[in-house]
Design a protein around this motif. Sequence first.
Motif, PDB file in Angstrom:
ATOM      1  N   MET A   1       0.833  -1.202   0.000  1.00  0.00           N
ATOM      2  CA  MET A   1       0.000   0.000   0.000  1.00  0.00           C
ATOM      3  C   MET A   1       0.870   1.255   0.000  1.00  0.00           C
ATOM      4  N   VAL A   2       1.910   1.265   0.825  1.00  0.00           N
ATOM      5  CA  VAL A   2       2.826   2.404   0.856  1.00  0.00           C
ATOM      6  C   VAL A   2       3.483   2.591  -0.506  1.00  0.00           C
ATOM      7  N   GLU A   3       3.905   1.505  -1.119  1.00  0.00           N
ATOM      8  CA  GLU A   3       4.599   1.582  -2.404  1.00  0.00           C
ATOM      9  C   GLU A   3       3.687   2.053  -3.531  1.00  0.00           C
ATOM     10  N   ARG A   4       2.377   1.911  -3.362  1.00  0.00           N
ATOM     11  CA  ARG A   4       1.458   2.420  -4.390  1.00  0.00           C
ATOM     12  C   ARG A   4       1.493   3.940  -4.484  1.00  0.00           C
ATOM     13  N   ALA A   5       2.020   4.603  -3.450  1.00  0.00           N
ATOM     14  CA  ALA A   5       2.149   6.062  -3.492  1.00  0.00           C
ATOM     15  C   ALA A   5       3.431   6.506  -4.197  1.00  0.00           C
ATOM     16  N   TRP A   6       4.270   5.556  -4.574  1.00  0.00           N
ATOM     17  CA  TRP A   6       5.558   5.876  -5.205  1.00  0.00           C
ATOM     18  C   TRP A   6       5.425   6.778  -6.431  1.00  0.00           C
ATOM     19  N   PRO A   7       4.541   6.491  -7.401  1.00  0.00           N
ATOM     20  CA  PRO A   7       4.482   7.331  -8.606  1.00  0.00           C
ATOM     21  C   PRO A   7       4.124   8.789  -8.313  1.00  0.00           C
ATOM     22  N   ALA A   8       3.382   9.025  -7.249  1.00  0.00           N
ATOM     23  CA  ALA A   8       2.954  10.388  -6.932  1.00  0.00           C
ATOM     24  C   ALA A   8       3.947  11.126  -6.044  1.00  0.00           C
TER      25      ALA A   8
ATOM     26  N   ASP B   1       8.170   4.104   7.364  1.00  0.00           N
ATOM     27  CA  ASP B   1       8.420   4.047   5.920  1.00  0.00           C
ATOM     28  C   ASP B   1       7.330   4.876   5.262  1.00  0.00           C
ATOM     29  N   LEU B   2       7.704   5.964   4.568  1.00  0.00           N
ATOM     30  CA  LEU B   2       6.681   6.839   4.001  1.00  0.00           C
ATOM     31  C   LEU B   2       7.098   7.392   2.651  1.00  0.00           C
ATOM     32  N   MET B   3       6.087   7.823   1.903  1.00  0.00           N
ATOM     33  CA  MET B   3       6.276   8.514   0.623  1.00  0.00           C
ATOM     34  C   MET B   3       5.844   9.968   0.797  1.00  0.00           C
ATOM     35  N   PHE B   4       6.605  10.885   0.184  1.00  0.00           N
ATOM     36  CA  PHE B   4       6.335  12.316   0.353  1.00  0.00           C
ATOM     37  C   PHE B   4       6.322  13.001  -1.008  1.00  0.00           C
ATOM     38  N   SER B   5       5.270  13.796  -1.236  1.00  0.00           N
ATOM     39  CA  SER B   5       5.189  14.636  -2.430  1.00  0.00           C
ATOM     40  C   SER B   5       5.290  16.093  -2.010  1.00  0.00           C
ATOM     41  N   VAL B   6       6.147  16.853  -2.689  1.00  0.00           N
ATOM     42  CA  VAL B   6       6.318  18.261  -2.339  1.00  0.00           C
ATOM     43  C   VAL B   6       5.563  19.178  -3.296  1.00  0.00           C
ATOM     44  N   THR B   7       4.640  18.636  -4.085  1.00  0.00           N
ATOM     45  CA  THR B   7       3.827  19.464  -4.967  1.00  0.00           C
ATOM     46  C   THR B   7       2.864  20.312  -4.144  1.00  0.00           C
ATOM     47  N   ASP B   8       2.371  21.402  -4.747  1.00  0.00           N
ATOM     48  CA  ASP B   8       1.524  22.328  -4.003  1.00  0.00           C
ATOM     49  C   ASP B   8       0.034  22.094  -4.218  1.00  0.00           C
TER      50      ASP B   8
END
Length: 295
Positions: free
Chosen positions: A4-11, A58-65
């Motif tokens: 589930m965490v890895e599904r956020a990888w593309p974003a 373990d987390l995914m982070f997006s820096v988009t606004d």
Amino acid sequence: MAEMVERAWPASNFRLVIVDGRAYVDRHKMAPQTSDVFTLWGILQLLRRYPGKLPDLDLMFSVTDRPIIKSEDYNATTPPPLFQYCGEDDTVNIVFPNWSFWGWYKIYVEGIGWSVSEKYILACNSVALLVKSRYYDFFSRGLMPMHHYWPINDQGDKCRSIKFAVEWGNSHEQEAQDIGKAGSNFIREDLKMDHVYDYMFHVLSEYAKLLRYKPTIPERALEICSETLSCSKVGVHKMFMMESMVKGPTDVSPCNMPPPYDALAFQALLERKANAISQVELWEKKYWENQTKNN
């Protein structure tokens, strides 16, 4: 859960893993300016402030606004957890502080995405005129219209609404000064770094409790620490890092989380905000009606 965490990888822009109090990052998408660097810097300072207290994660982070994870896209599946700086009413990303923290009328108008400037405007000790925002960050839902800021109608002619706000402030000088001071005090007291660190600590700790696997260091990830992250920087970036570096562990434990609002208290809060905005809209309507009559 790892899937589930890895599904956020593309974003996402980077993956952060913390194991035994050490941070590892896998940057896989270019970030605008230095937003990823200073987000990581803030987390490293959190680790220095509370050594050994932050659990493995373990987390995914997006820096988009603009928030990415829309509720409507996940009716049949669980949305992937993605950390971002802002959210909307119809999104489910995890809101985290943008760590690049820190006149008479100041105006905040949102563009196509969330803006970091709101907190700087509120801190100016002037009445902040805020157009109703589509996005929220980790603190903005705690702001109360007519106490911390003056709400500007987002429907119709914004220029007329701003002109009325200025006229009201000029004829209610003390009340306007009180609003300006309340907004500045909110930023300086409620958002002082002790509180920001504690918010970060609790968000990451509660997130880590949801993981059903033991985080491990990804193959491509590199270990980062305050010294290695700052040594490559020069000029104002280097100066900011040196000034904001946590010198060592704090003697104070993270604050205790208050209980969440119950349904009635939360509804009362929303109604109080709505009533304050409606009052301003009524004043504005009467003001322009009188202007028309007098002309």
